[in-house]
Structure formats: structure tokens, C-alpha cells
Design a protein around this motif. Structure first.
Motif, mmCIF file in Angstrom:
data_model
loop_
_atom_site.group_PDB
_atom_site.id
_atom_site.type_symbol
_atom_site.label_atom_id
_atom_site.label_comp_id
_atom_site.label_asym_id
_atom_site.label_seq_id
_atom_site.Cartn_x
_atom_site.Cartn_y
_atom_site.Cartn_z
ATOM 1 N N ALA A 214 0.843 -1.205 0.000
ATOM 2 C CA ALA A 214 0.000 0.000 0.000
ATOM 3 C C ALA A 214 0.869 1.242 0.000
ATOM 4 O O ALA A 214 1.927 1.277 0.649
ATOM 5 N N PHE A 215 0.401 2.273 -0.710
ATOM 6 C CA PHE A 215 1.105 3.552 -0.779
ATOM 7 C C PHE A 215 0.220 4.663 -0.230
ATOM 8 O O PHE A 215 -0.966 4.732 -0.551
ATOM 9 N N GLY A 216 0.806 5.549 0.582
ATOM 10 C CA GLY A 216 0.039 6.654 1.129
ATOM 11 C C GLY A 216 0.924 7.779 1.609
ATOM 12 O O GLY A 216 2.155 7.643 1.669
ATOM 13 N N ASP A 217 0.274 8.895 1.968
ATOM 14 C CA ASP A 217 1.046 10.069 2.394
ATOM 15 C C ASP A 217 0.447 10.809 3.579
ATOM 16 O O ASP A 217 1.137 11.611 4.207
ATOM 17 N N GLU A 218 -0.847 10.563 3.884
ATOM 18 C CA GLU A 218 -1.532 11.377 4.890
ATOM 19 C C GLU A 218 -2.162 10.525 5.981
ATOM 20 O O GLU A 218 -2.229 9.305 5.884
ATOM 21 N N HIS A 219 -2.707 11.196 7.021
ATOM 22 C CA HIS A 219 -3.241 10.515 8.197
ATOM 23 C C HIS A 219 -4.321 9.489 7.869
ATOM 24 O O HIS A 219 -4.434 8.475 8.565
ATOM 25 N N MET A 224 -4.300 1.744 6.834
ATOM 26 C CA MET A 224 -4.025 0.934 5.647
ATOM 27 C C MET A 224 -2.557 0.526 5.601
ATOM 28 O O MET A 224 -2.239 -0.654 5.388
ATOM 29 N N LEU A 225 -1.654 1.458 5.813
ATOM 30 C CA LEU A 225 -0.226 1.136 5.764
ATOM 31 C C LEU A 225 0.176 0.208 6.902
ATOM 32 O O LEU A 225 1.062 -0.643 6.748
ATOM 33 N N ASP A 226 -0.500 0.366 8.030
ATOM 34 C CA ASP A 226 -0.208 -0.496 9.175
ATOM 35 C C ASP A 226 -0.745 -1.915 8.968
ATOM 36 O O ASP A 226 -0.156 -2.890 9.426
ATOM 37 N N PHE A 227 -1.853 -2.035 8.243
ATOM 38 C CA PHE A 227 -2.512 -3.335 8.050
ATOM 39 C C PHE A 227 -1.775 -4.240 7.068
ATOM 40 O O PHE A 227 -1.695 -5.447 7.255
ATOM 41 N N VAL A 228 -1.248 -3.667 6.003
ATOM 42 C CA VAL A 228 -0.722 -4.481 4.899
ATOM 43 C C VAL A 228 0.661 -5.050 5.207
ATOM 44 O O VAL A 228 1.334 -4.621 6.143
ATOM 45 N N GLY A 229 1.055 -6.001 4.370
ATOM 46 C CA GLY A 229 2.373 -6.605 4.538
ATOM 47 C C GLY A 229 3.502 -5.628 4.277
ATOM 48 O O GLY A 229 4.544 -5.667 4.927
ATOM 49 N N MET A 234 5.161 7.832 1.034
ATOM 50 C CA MET A 234 5.785 8.679 0.029
ATOM 51 C C MET A 234 6.894 9.524 0.661
ATOM 52 O O MET A 234 6.859 9.825 1.856
ATOM 53 N N LYS A 235 7.856 9.910 -0.150
ATOM 54 C CA LYS A 235 8.915 10.801 0.332
ATOM 55 C C LYS A 235 8.300 12.081 0.897
ATOM 56 O O LYS A 235 8.828 12.665 1.842
ATOM 57 N N ASN A 236 7.174 12.503 0.319
ATOM 58 C CA ASN A 236 6.488 13.723 0.756
ATOM 59 C C ASN A 236 5.446 13.470 1.848
ATOM 60 O O ASN A 236 4.649 14.352 2.172
ATOM 61 N N ALA A 237 5.422 12.270 2.424
ATOM 62 C CA ALA A 237 4.423 11.918 3.443
ATOM 63 C C ALA A 237 4.666 12.655 4.754
ATOM 64 O O ALA A 237 5.768 13.172 5.009
ATOM 65 N N THR A 238 3.643 12.674 5.595
ATOM 66 C CA THR A 238 3.772 13.274 6.925
ATOM 67 C C THR A 238 4.690 12.413 7.788
ATOM 68 O O THR A 238 4.837 11.208 7.549
ATOM 69 N N PRO A 239 5.309 12.997 8.807
ATOM 70 C CA PRO A 239 6.168 12.214 9.703
ATOM 71 C C PRO A 239 5.436 11.022 10.337
ATOM 72 O O PRO A 239 6.027 9.956 10.522
ATOM 73 N N GLN A 240 4.141 11.208 10.658
ATOM 74 C CA GLN A 240 3.358 10.115 11.258
ATOM 75 C C GLN A 240 3.308 8.914 10.322
ATOM 76 O O GLN A 240 3.511 7.771 10.740
ATOM 77 N N ILE A 241 3.054 9.161 9.043
ATOM 78 C CA ILE A 241 2.934 8.081 8.071
ATOM 79 C C ILE A 241 4.285 7.417 7.840
ATOM 80 O O ILE A 241 4.385 6.186 7.740
ATOM 81 N N LYS A 242 5.338 8.207 7.786
ATOM 82 C CA LYS A 242 6.680 7.636 7.624
ATOM 83 C C LYS A 242 7.038 6.748 8.817
ATOM 84 O O LYS A 242 7.726 5.740 8.665
ATOM 85 N N GLY A 243 6.541 7.115 9.987
ATOM 86 C CA GLY A 243 6.825 6.327 11.187
ATOM 87 C C GLY A 243 6.122 4.978 11.201
ATOM 88 O O GLY A 243 6.602 4.023 11.810
ATOM 89 N N ILE A 244 4.982 4.887 10.517
ATOM 90 C CA ILE A 244 4.200 3.643 10.455
ATOM 91 C C ILE A 244 4.723 2.718 9.359
ATOM 92 O O ILE A 244 4.684 1.496 9.488
#
Length: 270
Positions: A214-219, A224-229, A234-244
Motif C-alpha cells: 500500500a502507498f500513502g502520504d496522509e493521516h 491501511m499502511l499499518d494493516f498491509v504486509g 511517500m517521500k512527501n508523506a507526513t512524519p506520522q505516516i513515515k513512522g508507520i
């Protein structure tokens, strides 16, 4: 490589800053489909703002709109289609108390319908600036429970209004706050999130969680990012998403970050 389910957020992820698909992205995602992988759009956008992108990619797979409140296959009748709606009494309360909630625009949507209390301000391009008479939101025109409620509020009241709505209706709704310059609250039915739509589609195809990317950038991509394998921020994602995320693209959404990542990860012919 085993068949992968590739789930894509749109804004800030698959789409560039001009909110469009690059030729590289189109070719790469079509190459992934041709290689036997399943490409599926999972977006907060309503259907009316996602169907053109779906068609550009020549997809035939399920798509999730309104952050998963509607999961369907466009242009066809699908027995697996589902929709989670919100009781219209909540809309009627908002309509009656627009001043109390500092609402500048109130809109409700379904798969094929759009109603609003008036046309969207010139500075707000997500909704029509002019609407037909039969699209004006009134107690009479609201004939069924909507899938999504979107409200534009005065920026200084954003948190206050969100807390008021959760206090009154927290047992029935989820509220997302849009990023960007406008103060927009998006309301869907309680329990709705992108991860549930991804799980539903994976089950439909018999694909294990470990084979979902899964690909994403926002809250609203967090679950979704936490659920998938393999959750990819994205490089432009929020720090929260990069942390997950399990990984981060080398390039941002304006430089084909998703396409370049998939070409390498899936070993697609260039």
C-alpha cells in the motif's frame, strides 16, 4: 513473485501536484496489471472525482471511495459492492444549525448523487462552484441516507466544531480533517477506514496480507499502511505516516515515486 495486491491512495501519492497521472505512472501501473498483479484505488475522494483516474489506468478492479465507505467496481454491477451510510437526521441537524457549527459549506454525497446547501466558494475547487436546483440540499431533497458528509468551516473553529460533532454523534460517525489550506471536515459512518476496504478486496481475490503493498502520504492512510504486509510512505508523506511505514519511496509524488518504487520492487520491464 507471488501475485500482489497494490492499493493506492490518490492525492499526494499516485497523483502529482497538479492532481493528475503522469505517463510514467500510467504505464507502470498498467505493466503491473499485465504482470498479473491487482491494482486498486483506495481514496478519500468521492466517486465523481476518481472515476476518470480509474479509467485512465484502464482498471477493472474494485475501487474504494470515501475512505472505504463505498467499495465497488465502476461501470458494472458487482455482487460484492457495499456502502455504509450515515443517518440523514445528522445532516438535517447540521443544516438547521449551520451558524452554531460555523459551517460555510455543507455537502452530502453518494455514489451517484451530490447535494450542497449552495455552490462552492471560488477558492475551494473540490466541489462544484455552481449547482443545479435539484442539487440544492434541503430537508425535501435529502431523500436517503448519504455515504459522506463534507463541511467547510471557518478555520479558527475547526477543532471546536470537530469536538462538538464528536460529542453529539461520536457513536455514529468518524471525522477526518483534510490537510491543505482549507478547514474541511469529512464525516463517514463509524468504523470506516481504508484498511477495512483493503481487507475486503484482498479477501475477494484470496490474497494474503503479506502480499499487499500500500502507498500513502496522509493521516487517513495510517491504518491501511499499518494493516498491509508492505506499507510504503511517500517521500512527501507526513512524519506520522513515515513512522508507520515499512519503507519510504526515494522520490516524491511529483517525480513518479510510486511508479519508480514499483518498477524496482516488482522487477517490471522498463
Amino acid at each position: 513473485m507471488e501475485k500482489q495486491l497494490i492499493t493506492l491512495d490518490l492525492d499526494g501519492t499516485t497523483l502529482n501536484q497538479a492532481s493528475s497521472l503522469s505517463n510514467t505512472t500510467i504505464k507502470t501501473l498498467q505493466a503491473a496489471s499485465n504482470a498479473g498483479h491487482i491494482v486498486s484505488i483506495i481514496t478519500g475522494r468521492p466517486y465523481r472525482m476518481a472515476v476518470d483516474i480509474y479509467d485512465q489506468l484502464q482498471l477493472k478492479t474494485p475501487m474504494a471511495n470515501f475512505n472505504g465507505a463505498l467499495t465497488h467496481i465502476p461501470h458494472q454491477s458487482w455482487a460484492g459492492e457495499y456502502r455504509r451510510s450515515i443517518n440523514k437526521s445528522i445532516v438535517l441537524d447540521l443544516l438547521k444549525n449551520k451558524d452554531k457549527y460555523h459551517i460555510e459549506l455543507l455537502a452530502v454525497e453518494d455514489k451517484d448523487s451530490y447535494l450542497a446547501d449552495h455552490g462552492s466558494p471560488a477558492s475551494f475547487d473540490f466541489f462544484p462552484h455552481t449547482i443545479a436546483k435539484n442539487q440544492i440540499l434541503t430537508p425535501e431533497s435529502l431523500r436517503k441516507n448519504p455515504t459522506s458528509i463534507t463541511i467547510l468551516v471557518e478555520p479558527r473553529y475547526e477543532n471546536q466544531v470537530k469536538n462538538q460533532l464528536l460529542h453529539h454523534y461520536g457513536d455514529f460517525i468518524e471525522i477526518g480533517v483534510w490537510g491543505g489550506p482549507n478547514s474541511v471536515l469529512e464525516i463517514v459512518s463509524k468504523g470506516i477506514q481504508k484498511a477495512k476496504a483493503v481487507s475486503y478486496i484482498a479477501n475477494y481475490y484470496g490474497i494474503d496480507r503479506s502480499n499487499i503493498i500500500a502507498f500513502g502520504d496522509e493521516h487517513n492512510d495510517a491504518e491501511m499502511l499499518d494493516f498491509v504486509g508492505r506499507g510504503v510512505a511517500m517521500k512527501n508523506a507526513t512524519p506520522q505516516i513515515k513512522g508507520i511505514a515499512n519503507d519510504i519511496t526515494e522520490f516524491d509524488n511529483d517525480h513518479d515515486g510510486v511508479a519508480r518504487y514499483l518498477t524496482q520492487y516488482l522487477k517490471l520491464a522498463q
